[in-house]
Design a protein around this motif. Structure first.
Motif, short mmCIF file in Angstrom:
data_model
loop_
_atom_site.label_atom_id
_atom_site.label_comp_id
_atom_site.label_asym_id
_atom_site.label_seq_id
_atom_site.Cartn_x
_atom_site.Cartn_y
_atom_site.Cartn_z
N ARG A 81 0.83 -1.19 0.00
CA ARG A 81 0.00 0.00 0.00
C ARG A 81 0.88 1.26 0.00
NH1 ARG A 81 -3.88 -0.09 4.78
NH2 ARG A 81 -3.70 -2.28 4.28
N MET A 82 1.92 1.27 0.81
CA MET A 82 2.84 2.42 0.87
C MET A 82 3.57 2.59 -0.46
SD MET A 82 2.54 3.94 3.70
CE MET A 82 4.02 4.85 4.00
N ALA A 83 3.95 1.48 -1.10
CA ALA A 83 4.64 1.56 -2.39
C ALA A 83 3.71 2.13 -3.46
CB ALA A 83 5.13 0.17 -2.79
N ALA A 84 2.42 1.75 -3.44
CA ALA A 84 1.46 2.26 -4.42
C ALA A 84 1.25 3.76 -4.22
CB ALA A 84 0.14 1.51 -4.29
N VAL A 85 1.15 4.22 -2.97
CA VAL A 85 0.99 5.65 -2.69
C VAL A 85 2.23 6.41 -3.13
CG1 VAL A 85 0.76 7.34 -0.83
CG2 VAL A 85 -0.67 5.29 -0.83
#
Length: 98
Positions: A5-9
């Motif tokens: 999720r952090m990588a996508a953001v």
């Protein structure tokens, strides 16, 4: 899961400015070109414009509305002679103007 999720953001935040710098693509076709008659009319119009511009005289007079109100600059006076010691001393008069 939290890592994905952090990588996508992070990718979304970094891709925003890059997307804004994409070249603008024009999907519309160019308009129709000029016909030979329109081109000839443009040439005649340009020729008439140039002839009209040649007839306009050059402006030689100043457009300064306050120009007559100003005084002429004072004339420059001749520089005094440098050798005052060799000339005769001036006599003082009895009356002084104080």
């Amino acid at each position: 899961m939290k890592l994905f999720r952090m990588a996508a953001v992070l990718l979304a935040v970094l891709a925003g400015p890059a997307y804004a710098q994409m070249p603008n693509i024009n999907l519309l076709q160019e308009g129709p070109g000029k016909t030979p008659e329109e081109k000839a009319a443009d040439v005649e119009r340009e020729k008439a414009y140039k002839e009209t511009m040649k007839k306009i005289p050059d402006a030689k007079a100043s457009n300064d509305p306050w120009g007559g109100m100003r005084a002429d600059p004072p004339p420059k006076q001749a520089a005094p002679k440098a050798s005052t010691a060799s000339s005769a001393p001036k006599k003082k008069s009895g009356a002084t103007a104080n």
